[in-house]
Write a protein that holds these residues in place. Structure first.
Motif, PDB file in Angstrom:
ATOM      1  N   SER A 170    -111.939 -33.844  97.533  1.00  0.00           N
ATOM      2  CA  SER A 170    -112.468 -33.926  96.161  1.00  0.00           C
ATOM      3  C   SER A 170    -111.474 -33.458  95.106  1.00  0.00           C
ATOM      4  CB  SER A 170    -113.801 -33.172  96.001  1.00  0.00           C
ATOM      5  OG  SER A 170    -113.617 -31.802  95.807  1.00  0.00           O
ATOM      6  N   GLN A 171    -110.256 -33.127  95.549  1.00  0.00           N
ATOM      7  CA  GLN A 171    -109.214 -32.731  94.582  1.00  0.00           C
ATOM      8  C   GLN A 171    -107.860 -33.278  95.039  1.00  0.00           C
ATOM      9  OE1 GLN A 171    -108.504 -28.511  94.113  1.00  0.00           O
ATOM     10  NE2 GLN A 171    -108.448 -28.672  91.889  1.00  0.00           N
ATOM     11  N   GLU A 172    -107.875 -34.494  95.543  1.00  0.00           N
ATOM     12  CA  GLU A 172    -106.669 -35.092  96.074  1.00  0.00           C
ATOM     13  C   GLU A 172    -105.671 -35.438  94.960  1.00  0.00           C
ATOM     14  OE1 GLU A 172    -110.173 -36.843  98.526  1.00  0.00           O
ATOM     15  OE2 GLU A 172    -109.787 -36.070  96.508  1.00  0.00           O
ATOM     16  N   PHE A 173    -104.416 -35.632  95.375  1.00  0.00           N
ATOM     17  CA  PHE A 173    -103.358 -36.167  94.511  1.00  0.00           C
ATOM     18  C   PHE A 173    -103.072 -35.299  93.282  1.00  0.00           C
ATOM     19  CE2 PHE A 173    -105.100 -39.842  96.785  1.00  0.00           C
ATOM     20  CZ  PHE A 173    -103.946 -40.309  97.401  1.00  0.00           C
ATOM     21  N   THR A 174    -103.257 -34.000  93.395  1.00  0.00           N
ATOM     22  CA  THR A 174    -102.895 -33.115  92.296  1.00  0.00           C
ATOM     23  C   THR A 174    -101.370 -33.024  92.204  1.00  0.00           C
ATOM     24  OG1 THR A 174    -104.899 -31.799  92.611  1.00  0.00           O
ATOM     25  CG2 THR A 174    -103.108 -30.791  91.350  1.00  0.00           C
ATOM     26  N   ALA A 520    -116.283 -36.970  88.879  1.00  0.00           N
ATOM     27  CA  ALA A 520    -116.498 -36.237  87.629  1.00  0.00           C
ATOM     28  C   ALA A 520    -115.341 -36.514  86.676  1.00  0.00           C
ATOM     29  CB  ALA A 520    -116.619 -34.745  87.908  1.00  0.00           C
ATOM     30  N   PRO A 521    -115.598 -36.626  85.373  1.00  0.00           N
ATOM     31  CA  PRO A 521    -114.586 -37.202  84.468  1.00  0.00           C
ATOM     32  C   PRO A 521    -113.253 -36.474  84.419  1.00  0.00           C
ATOM     33  CG  PRO A 521    -116.441 -36.279  83.242  1.00  0.00           C
ATOM     34  CD  PRO A 521    -116.849 -36.305  84.671  1.00  0.00           C
ATOM     35  N   LEU A 522    -113.230 -35.195  84.093  1.00  0.00           N
ATOM     36  CA  LEU A 522    -111.953 -34.501  83.968  1.00  0.00           C
ATOM     37  C   LEU A 522    -111.325 -34.231  85.330  1.00  0.00           C
ATOM     38  CD1 LEU A 522    -112.876 -32.140  81.020  1.00  0.00           C
ATOM     39  CD2 LEU A 522    -111.187 -33.978  80.969  1.00  0.00           C
ATOM     40  N   ASP A 523    -112.143 -33.997  86.348  1.00  0.00           N
ATOM     41  CA  ASP A 523    -111.614 -33.864  87.705  1.00  0.00           C
ATOM     42  C   ASP A 523    -110.926 -35.154  88.133  1.00  0.00           C
ATOM     43  OD1 ASP A 523    -112.800 -31.386  87.737  1.00  0.00           O
ATOM     44  OD2 ASP A 523    -114.440 -31.948  89.071  1.00  0.00           O
ATOM     45  N   ARG A 524    -111.604 -36.271  87.892  1.00  0.00           N
ATOM     46  CA  ARG A 524    -111.071 -37.556  88.320  1.00  0.00           C
ATOM     47  C   ARG A 524    -109.813 -37.935  87.543  1.00  0.00           C
ATOM     48  NH1 ARG A 524    -112.599 -41.052  92.587  1.00  0.00           N
ATOM     49  NH2 ARG A 524    -111.511 -43.015  92.225  1.00  0.00           N
ATOM     50  N   LEU A 525    -109.738 -37.524  86.294  1.00  0.00           N
ATOM     51  CA  LEU A 525    -108.541 -37.801  85.499  1.00  0.00           C
ATOM     52  C   LEU A 525    -107.314 -37.170  86.162  1.00  0.00           C
ATOM     53  CD1 LEU A 525    -107.251 -38.962  82.916  1.00  0.00           C
ATOM     54  CD2 LEU A 525    -107.781 -36.784  81.802  1.00  0.00           C
ATOM     55  N   ALA A 526    -107.453 -35.949  86.654  1.00  0.00           N
ATOM     56  CA  ALA A 526    -106.332 -35.284  87.324  1.00  0.00           C
ATOM     57  C   ALA A 526    -105.969 -36.005  88.617  1.00  0.00           C
ATOM     58  CB  ALA A 526    -106.684 -33.824  87.608  1.00  0.00           C
ATOM     59  N   VAL A 527    -106.982 -36.452  89.371  1.00  0.00           N
ATOM     60  CA  VAL A 527    -106.731 -37.198  90.610  1.00  0.00           C
ATOM     61  C   VAL A 527    -105.955 -38.476  90.305  1.00  0.00           C
ATOM     62  CG1 VAL A 527    -107.832 -38.514  92.475  1.00  0.00           C
ATOM     63  CG2 VAL A 527    -108.723 -36.253  91.848  1.00  0.00           C
ATOM     64  N   TYR A 529    -104.218 -39.294  87.649  1.00  0.00           N
ATOM     65  CA  TYR A 529    -102.899 -39.022  87.084  1.00  0.00           C
ATOM     66  C   TYR A 529    -101.882 -38.821  88.209  1.00  0.00           C
ATOM     67  CZ  TYR A 529     -99.197 -36.274  84.803  1.00  0.00           C
ATOM     68  OH  TYR A 529     -98.002 -35.783  84.360  1.00  0.00           O
ATOM     69  N   GLY A 530    -102.234 -38.022  89.210  1.00  0.00           N
ATOM     70  CA  GLY A 530    -101.330 -37.842  90.339  1.00  0.00           C
ATOM     71  C   GLY A 530    -101.173 -39.108  91.165  1.00  0.00           C
ATOM     72  N   TYR A 531    -102.273 -39.789  91.397  1.00  0.00           N
ATOM     73  CA  TYR A 531    -102.258 -41.001  92.214  1.00  0.00           C
ATOM     74  C   TYR A 531    -101.296 -42.038  91.646  1.00  0.00           C
ATOM     75  CZ  TYR A 531    -103.984 -45.150  94.664  1.00  0.00           C
ATOM     76  OH  TYR A 531    -104.063 -46.295  95.429  1.00  0.00           O
ATOM     77  N   LEU A 532    -101.320 -42.231  90.328  1.00  0.00           N
ATOM     78  CA  LEU A 532    -100.490 -43.267  89.717  1.00  0.00           C
ATOM     79  C   LEU A 532     -99.005 -42.921  89.726  1.00  0.00           C
ATOM     80  CD1 LEU A 532    -102.762 -44.336  86.723  1.00  0.00           C
ATOM     81  CD2 LEU A 532    -102.246 -45.662  88.783  1.00  0.00           C
ATOM     82  N   HIS A 533     -98.641 -41.702  90.037  1.00  0.00           N
ATOM     83  CA  HIS A 533     -97.234 -41.388  90.259  1.00  0.00           C
ATOM     84  C   HIS A 533     -96.706 -42.107  91.495  1.00  0.00           C
ATOM     85  CE1 HIS A 533     -97.654 -38.133  87.340  1.00  0.00           C
ATOM     86  NE2 HIS A 533     -96.342 -37.954  87.409  1.00  0.00           N
ATOM     87  N   PRO A 615    -103.704 -31.933  75.316  1.00  0.00           N
ATOM     88  CA  PRO A 615    -104.960 -32.241  74.607  1.00  0.00           C
ATOM     89  C   PRO A 615    -105.304 -33.729  74.617  1.00  0.00           C
ATOM     90  CG  PRO A 615    -103.619 -30.716  73.327  1.00  0.00           C
ATOM     91  CD  PRO A 615    -102.756 -31.191  74.450  1.00  0.00           C
ATOM     92  N   THR A 616    -104.280 -34.567  74.647  1.00  0.00           N
ATOM     93  CA  THR A 616    -104.477 -36.011  74.711  1.00  0.00           C
ATOM     94  C   THR A 616    -103.509 -36.579  75.742  1.00  0.00           C
ATOM     95  OG1 THR A 616    -105.160 -36.194  72.397  1.00  0.00           O
ATOM     96  CG2 THR A 616    -104.339 -38.195  73.442  1.00  0.00           C
ATOM     97  N   CYS A 617    -103.985 -37.470  76.583  1.00  0.00           N
ATOM     98  CA  CYS A 617    -103.094 -38.138  77.526  1.00  0.00           C
ATOM     99  C   CYS A 617    -103.535 -39.582  77.681  1.00  0.00           C
ATOM    100  CB  CYS A 617    -103.062 -37.435  78.876  1.00  0.00           C
ATOM    101  SG  CYS A 617    -104.572 -37.555  79.848  1.00  0.00           S
ATOM    102  N   GLY A 618    -102.689 -40.390  78.284  1.00  0.00           N
ATOM    103  CA  GLY A 618    -103.030 -41.792  78.421  1.00  0.00           C
ATOM    104  C   GLY A 618    -102.169 -42.501  79.436  1.00  0.00           C
ATOM    105  N   VAL A 619    -102.489 -43.774  79.640  1.00  0.00           N
ATOM    106  CA  VAL A 619    -101.672 -44.664  80.453  1.00  0.00           C
ATOM    107  C   VAL A 619    -101.430 -45.919  79.626  1.00  0.00           C
ATOM    108  CG1 VAL A 619    -101.393 -45.869  82.645  1.00  0.00           C
ATOM    109  CG2 VAL A 619    -102.814 -43.802  82.546  1.00  0.00           C
ATOM    110  N   GLN A 620    -100.182 -46.321  79.545  1.00  0.00           N
ATOM    111  CA  GLN A 620     -99.785 -47.515  78.794  1.00  0.00           C
ATOM    112  C   GLN A 620     -99.461 -48.624  79.793  1.00  0.00           C
ATOM    113  OE1 GLN A 620     -96.440 -46.892  76.159  1.00  0.00           O
ATOM    114  NE2 GLN A 620     -95.782 -49.018  76.338  1.00  0.00           N
ATOM    115  N   TYR A 621    -100.050 -49.791  79.600  1.00  0.00           N
ATOM    116  CA  TYR A 621     -99.805 -50.948  80.459  1.00  0.00           C
ATOM    117  C   TYR A 621     -99.212 -52.067  79.597  1.00  0.00           C
ATOM    118  CZ  TYR A 621    -103.437 -48.483  83.146  1.00  0.00           C
ATOM    119  OH  TYR A 621    -104.199 -47.535  83.798  1.00  0.00           O
ATOM    120  N   ASP A 622     -97.999 -52.509  79.945  1.00  0.00           N
ATOM    121  CA  ASP A 622     -97.347 -53.592  79.214  1.00  0.00           C
ATOM    122  C   ASP A 622     -97.461 -54.875  80.025  1.00  0.00           C
ATOM    123  OD1 ASP A 622     -96.465 -51.888  77.137  1.00  0.00           O
ATOM    124  OD2 ASP A 622     -94.796 -51.226  78.392  1.00  0.00           O
ATOM    125  N   GLU A 623     -98.017 -55.910  79.425  1.00  0.00           N
ATOM    126  CA  GLU A 623     -98.206 -57.181  80.108  1.00  0.00           C
ATOM    127  C   GLU A 623     -96.868 -57.721  80.594  1.00  0.00           C
ATOM    128  OE1 GLU A 623    -101.171 -60.962  79.460  1.00  0.00           O
ATOM    129  OE2 GLU A 623    -100.306 -59.993  77.702  1.00  0.00           O
TER     130      GLU A 623
END
Length: 699
Positions: A170-174, A520-527, A529-533, A615-623
């Protein structure tokens, strides 16, 4: 003076150069980096003057056995019948037909062990695959106590910045970082799968250069869904040496005379663009692994588990299906609880027949009801598991891992089938064939919810003659290959109690994977974020649910959850019967929005901007071949209407845009590329507005 033999393997943008040690006893790294890095004095050069260690221990060796490298850590340890473990080989040949591949052969005459170091550049990527082949050409059996796939060397000055993905269920890919100046760092799994504690992936940077966007960054990832290790040694002379390979369950693998063994492949990647650039190398590689299936639309799904649990029946499922169809869902998946005997965790696994009590009009009539709503149909399965109360276990108790005279450990009230047995593989393939041919099933979620404990196979000879971990991996991959070949229309999702079995062998045979059971939203955001590395967005299944936070319980909006799930492959897992009409209407809008941009998300160039700690983070996807840039952005700070400075919007500085171009958002606002790169995309967060999915179109 005759130069020592040297070879180069080239990818689209990088080179991996290898040379032979003057005495012909081993190969060593000459260069690894951008094209042209092999020209000039090698950064791995060493004086050959050593104290209290051997030259081989000091060398940037590509692969060495114990005997030649007794102190620094060998990559291969071979035990002979008399107990002697030394191996002293010599170079016996090289084959290089082109600059995309290389094979170097070494032979130890007394044992007859022939070892080939193999290199292969993957077209269209900056990945070099490495593996090792060993063959016993002698007359006596050999035990391989250590059989790594490869070793790679990274030049550093003040030490190495190691980035790895760690955690727990439940806290993978940190994403985790440490500086290794001297000493050893090891991560591994002996759970029969890669596990939740570590991913078989590592990135390496020089600490003196780390954290910059133009930092040379090296990475490795092991293709092996069984026991494994990755070890980093900060060695004398200014290099970090990374070794990786499988870990035999029995402690050693028997190599009989005339036998050959091939290790798992180690993918080696380089980028001059920091961790962000390295992640893009991995994304391109995984798109290539997907082959033609990359272009298959990954449909918006609804999974009924969180709504009904084990309480599956046709009426409740059809109620959910009707609501899901109204949201624009394209695929309805019935999770655990649909088969006979499965009223709780204690029964049913192994007896994969639809429960007639749950589907009184017949299972096919139920499936037709779902499909009649315009959706595809999917099922959850756990093919490797068996319940002690099942019919299968009563008929075949010998099919589970066990040790005679010892008690069996139940994990999640179940036992584990020995998938290394051919008869078990045949049972699993036959079961899945029956499900997929008798019923109109388009999607399988393959789960595995327990590790092997009493891992034995009575009657198969002494443990020293078995290799149960490799046999289970081979059986698992054989079944997945069978699904691909015999049921190519079926989409397969990989899962192991969440993200416990995610690596390149699985990703090459599945369409999506499930990174974590935590939604869960903020938990999953951390998962995520690591996964997409390490992994590409088109592989990342993500659901919108109502789950509260486990590690970060701060509430977030439905929009936050949808934008988060839209960062990969969108699914919904909430009990949508409890949603208000307004929530369902909002959900339908988000589903429609996602469908408009999912090709960009799945196939575009992804860039991680900031982190969940900001405070703010994101993912940018370029076509890839189009004008659109999609930005998924989240407010991770306090939702009090004043993010950083009262009255001032937060900003995400985008990357990789043309500064001279102009970009228009969906509201008609026009930005220059220079503005988005320098000042950033403005995001005015409030308590009611904590996420955005922005589409920018180049004019």
């Amino acid at each position: 003076m005759t130069p020592h033999p040297a070879w180069s393997v080239r990818t689209d943008h990088t080179v991996y150069a290898v040379r032979l040690e003057p005495g012909g006893r081993w190969a060593e790294t000459a260069a690894w980096g951008p094209l042209g890095a092999e020209s000039g004095p090698s950064p791995y050069d060493w004086s050959c003057r050593t104290h209290f260690i051997t030259p081989a221990d000091a060398a940037p060796a590509e692969y060495l056995p114990y005997g030649l490298r007794p102190f620094g850590g060998p990559d291969l340890t071979v035990r002979r019948p008399d107990g002697e473990r030394g191996l002293w080989w010599t170079f016996t040949g090289a084959v290089q037909d082109d600059e995309r591949s290389l094979r170097l052969e070494f032979t130890d005459e007394p044992t007859g062990l022939r070892t080939v170091l193999a290199y292969e550049a993957v077209p269209g990527t900056d990945v070099v695959l490495r593996w090792t082949e060993v063959e016993n050409t002698g007359s006596e059996p050999l035990h391989l106590e250590r059989l790594d796939s490869a070793a790679v060397n990274v030049p550093v000055t003040a030490g190495a910045r190691l980035t790895h993905l760690a955690g727990q269920w439940s806290q993978e890919f940190t994403r985790t970082q440490l500086d290794l100046v001297r000493g050893r760092f090891t991560m591994e799994s002996t759970q029969g799968v890669p596990g939740h504690a570590y991913a078989p992936w590592l990135a390496v940077q020089d600490t003196a250069l780390a954290d910059g966007p133009d930092t040379p960054t090296y990475g490795v990832a092991l293709e092996w869904p069984g026991n494994w290790h990755i070890t980093a040694d900060a060695e004398p002379g200014g290099t970090v040496r990374i070794r990786a390979g499988r870990v035999p369950h029995e402690g050693a693998v028997l190599l009989r005379p005339g036998s050959r063994l091939t290790t798992p492949r180690l993918a080696c990647a380089f980028s001059p663009g920091g961790l962000d650039g390295l992640s893009q190398v991995w994304h391109r590689y995984e798109r290539r692994l997907a082959g033609e299936r990359l272009h298959r639309t990954r449909k918006v799904l609804y999974n009924s588990w969180e709504a009904t649990g084990f309480g599956v029946d046709a009426a409740s499922q059809l109620e959910l299906a009707d609501l899901a169809a109204g949201l624009g869902v394209e695929l309805f998946v019935v999770d655990d609880g649909w088969f006979t005997g499965r009223t709780d965790e204690k029964g049913g696994l192994g007896d994969w027949d639809p429960d007639p009590a749950a589907f009184p009009d017949g299972f096919d009539a139920f499936v037709d009801g779902v499909r009649g709503l315009g959706m595809d149909f999917g099922l959850w399965v756990e093919p490797e598991a068996v319940s002690p109360a099942s019919r299968l276990y009563a008929e075949h108790p010998e099919w589970v891992y066990r040790i005679d005279g010892r008690p069996a450990t139940l994990v999640r009230e179940q036992l584990l089938l020995d998938l290394g047995r051919e008869d078990v593989q045949d049972f699993v393939t036959g079961t899945l064939d029956r499900l997929l041919t008798r019923h109109r099933v388009d999607y399988l979620k393959w789960d595995m919810n327990r590790p092997p404990t009493e891992r034995g196979r009575p009657g198969a000879g002494p443990a020293g003659k078995q290799d149960l971990d490799a046999a289970h991996v081979a059986g698992y991959l054989r079944v997945l290959d069978h699904l691909r070949a015999e049921h190519p229309h079926v989409t397969v999702e990989g899962c192991s109690g969440g993200g416990g079995r995610i690596e390149h062998a699985t990703l090459a045979r599945t369409d999506v994977v499930w990174p974590s059971d935590n939604t869960a939203p903020l938990d999953r955001l951390a998962v995520q974020y690591g996964y997409l590395h390490a992994h590409a967005p088109h592989t990342m299944s993500s659901w919108v649910t109502d789950a509260p936070g486990v590690f970060d319980p701060r509430p977030r909006s439905l929009a936050f959850r949808f934008v988060l799930a839209a960062a990969g492959v969108l699914g919904i897992g909430a009990d949508i019967r409890r949603w208000t009409p307004a929530q369902r209407a909002e959900a339908a809008r988000w589903v429609a929005r996602y469908k408009e941009v999912r090709t960009v998300v799945h196939h575009g160039r992804a860039r991680l901007i900031g982190s969940p700690a900001d405070p703010t983070c994101g993912v940018q996807y370029d076509e890839a071949d189009g004008p659109r840039t999609v930005v998924a952005a989240w407010s991770t700070g306090r939702l009090d209407g004043a993010p950083l400075v009262p009255g001032r919007a937060s900003r995400l500085r985008l990357r990789g845009l043309d500064p001279a171009a102009r970009y228009r958002d969906e509201h008609g606002t026009l930005y220059s590329g220079a503005h988005l790169l320098h000042s950033g995309l403005p995001l005015a967060w409030t308590a009611a507005h904590d996420a955005e999915l922005v589409v920018l179109t180049r004019q």
